[in-house]
Scaffold this motif. Structure first.
Motif, PDB file in Angstrom:
ATOM      1  N   TRP A  75       0.876  -1.175   0.000  1.00  0.00           N
ATOM      2  CA  TRP A  75       0.000   0.000   0.000  1.00  0.00           C
ATOM      3  C   TRP A  75       0.915   1.228   0.000  1.00  0.00           C
ATOM      4  O   TRP A  75       1.312   1.720   1.070  1.00  0.00           O
ATOM      5  N   GLU A  92       0.422   4.304  -0.465  1.00  0.00           N
ATOM      6  CA  GLU A  92      -0.098   5.493   0.218  1.00  0.00           C
ATOM      7  C   GLU A  92       0.161   5.449   1.721  1.00  0.00           C
ATOM      8  O   GLU A  92       0.208   6.480   2.404  1.00  0.00           O
ATOM      9  N   PHE A  93       0.299   4.242   2.265  1.00  0.00           N
ATOM     10  CA  PHE A  93       0.609   4.081   3.687  1.00  0.00           C
ATOM     11  C   PHE A  93       2.067   3.644   3.905  1.00  0.00           C
ATOM     12  O   PHE A  93       2.518   3.583   5.050  1.00  0.00           O
ATOM     13  N   ARG A  94       2.744   3.308   2.821  1.00  0.00           N
ATOM     14  CA  ARG A  94       4.099   2.761   2.894  1.00  0.00           C
ATOM     15  C   ARG A  94       4.133   1.513   3.789  1.00  0.00           C
ATOM     16  O   ARG A  94       4.975   1.366   4.683  1.00  0.00           O
ATOM     17  N   ILE A  95       3.181   0.617   3.509  1.00  0.00           N
ATOM     18  CA  ILE A  95       3.055  -0.640   4.242  1.00  0.00           C
ATOM     19  C   ILE A  95       3.193  -1.796   3.251  1.00  0.00           C
ATOM     20  O   ILE A  95       2.583  -1.777   2.174  1.00  0.00           O
ATOM     21  N   TRP A 152       9.345   2.139   4.845  1.00  0.00           N
ATOM     22  CA  TRP A 152       8.182   1.265   4.763  1.00  0.00           C
ATOM     23  C   TRP A 152       8.052   0.436   6.036  1.00  0.00           C
ATOM     24  O   TRP A 152       9.048   0.050   6.661  1.00  0.00           O
ATOM     25  N   MET A 157      -2.525   1.245   9.455  1.00  0.00           N
ATOM     26  CA  MET A 157      -3.015   2.223   8.481  1.00  0.00           C
ATOM     27  C   MET A 157      -3.619   3.439   9.172  1.00  0.00           C
ATOM     28  O   MET A 157      -3.431   4.574   8.721  1.00  0.00           O
ATOM     29  N   ARG A 158      -4.344   3.182  10.269  1.00  0.00           N
ATOM     30  CA  ARG A 158      -4.920   4.318  11.014  1.00  0.00           C
ATOM     31  C   ARG A 158      -3.824   5.159  11.630  1.00  0.00           C
ATOM     32  O   ARG A 158      -3.905   6.380  11.711  1.00  0.00           O
ATOM     33  N   VAL A 212      -0.596   5.552  10.578  1.00  0.00           N
ATOM     34  CA  VAL A 212       0.264   6.298   9.655  1.00  0.00           C
ATOM     35  C   VAL A 212      -0.532   7.060   8.599  1.00  0.00           C
ATOM     36  O   VAL A 212       0.045   7.833   7.824  1.00  0.00           O
ATOM     37  N   GLY A 213      -1.857   6.839   8.539  1.00  0.00           N
ATOM     38  CA  GLY A 213      -2.661   7.449   7.487  1.00  0.00           C
ATOM     39  C   GLY A 213      -2.886   8.930   7.689  1.00  0.00           C
ATOM     40  O   GLY A 213      -2.584   9.525   8.709  1.00  0.00           O
TER      41      GLY A 213
END
Length: 323
Positions: free
Chosen positions: A256, A258-261, A292, A319-320, A322-323
């Motif tokens: 992902w 956008e989240f660098r995950i 990441w 995600m929550r 780092v989003g």
């Protein structure tokens, strides 16, 4: 090659060694054993000046432990499966470790499957009755390679042996493991298959079907895992990831940006060897240096949707965050 220093063996005089025994003999025993997992044979001991009577005295004093007829282990070296396999090979002339024993030595993902005794293969004209060793005589000897001071069936030949010894699923895992580790190819295994007479080849049809399905280098277990994981992610409301993304030269299974995950699917058959563990550690360092986050799912999380649920919880929480 393992030296006496690496084995942690002492060559200092012991009170249990006869004072008439030259210390140089003890050093030579240790040096010989240090090159073969702490083992020494009767013939090797004779070559350094220790006869059978002297070996028996050392055995009675507790300095040596008999493994098989003609093979001893130095007491300071811990026993291991590899050591037992090598001892069986050293005990019988012209033999090679084979079957499940060879698979364990090669690091195949056999799970809880363990041989009850070491297995070796010998020429058909050898009359052998070795206590504690599973001996297989054949006129069609499989390809072998050096292993310490003995021999072992090659990785392709070991896969062929396994076809008649393990389940189809375990066989597939072992094939994928070797393909992922690049220690075998479909063509190299097929070459061994074609050298073995079909009449004496248990599991031949299953093995050929498994190899045919992997023509072109496909790792079926890995692709099946990835195909299972995506529906689990989407059903849980996780944003659709990119597949096989490249990040600073590293390919991630799911990502992902956008989240660098990154989510890595790491079943044992492709990630269980020492080589792949080092490679994975390097990959994680590269991804972390690029900023990441890396979450890894292994066998126990990949069994079903419920076992994978904690991975989804971790993903959504990250995600929550780092989003």
């Amino acid at each position: 090659m393992v030296s006496s220093r690496h084995l942690g063996l002492s060559v200092q005089p012991s009170s249990r060694i006869s004072r008439s025994a030259p210390l140089s003999l003890e050093r030579q025993i240790v040096e010989v054993a240090g090159e073969q997992l702490g083992l020494i044979t009767v013939d090797q001991a004779k070559r350094v000046g220790v006869d059978a009577d002297a070996l028996r005295r050392r055995e009675l004093s507790g300095l040596l432990i008999r493994m098989f007829v003609g093979v001893y282990r130095i007491v300071g070296v811990a026993p291991s499966v590899q050591q037992e396999c090598l001892a069986s090979c050293l005990a019988i002339r012209d033999s090679a470790v084979c079957g499940l024993s060879a698979a364990l030595v090669h690091g195949f993902p056999l799970g809880e499957l363990q041989p009850s005794r070491p297995s070796i293969v010998v020429p058909a004209n050898r009359e052998i009755a070795a206590r504690g060793i599973a001996t297989h005589r054949t006129r069609h000897l499989p390809p072998t390679q050096p292993w310490f001071t003995g021999r072992i069936t090659t990785i392709p030949a070991t896969i062929v042996d396994l076809a008649g010894l393990v389940s189809a699923n375990t066989l597939s895992r072992c094939i994928d493991h070797t393909l992922a580790d690049r220690t075998a190819t479909v063509d190299r295994v097929l070459k061994v298959v074609n050298q073995r007479p079909p009449a004496r080849f248990a599991g031949r049809a299953v093995l050929i079907a498994a190899l045919d399905a992997r023509s072109g280098g496909k790792l079926l277990h890995r692709s099946r895992y990835e195909q299972k994981v995506l529906p689990w992610l989407l059903a849980a409301g996780v944003p659709r990831p990119g597949s096989n993304l490249m990040v600073d030269g590293v390919e991630v299974d799911f990502g992902w940006p956008e989240f660098r995950i990154a989510l890595e699917i790491s079943p044992f058959f492709t990630h269980g060897s020492e080589h792949t563990q080092r490679r994975d550690a390097q990959r994680r360092r590269i991804l972390q240096k690029a900023g990441w986050w890396v979450i890894e799912a292994t066998d126990e999380q990949l069994l079903c949707a419920s076992s994978f649920a904690p991975i989804i919880v971790d993903l959504l929480a990250l995600m929550r965050r780092v989003g």
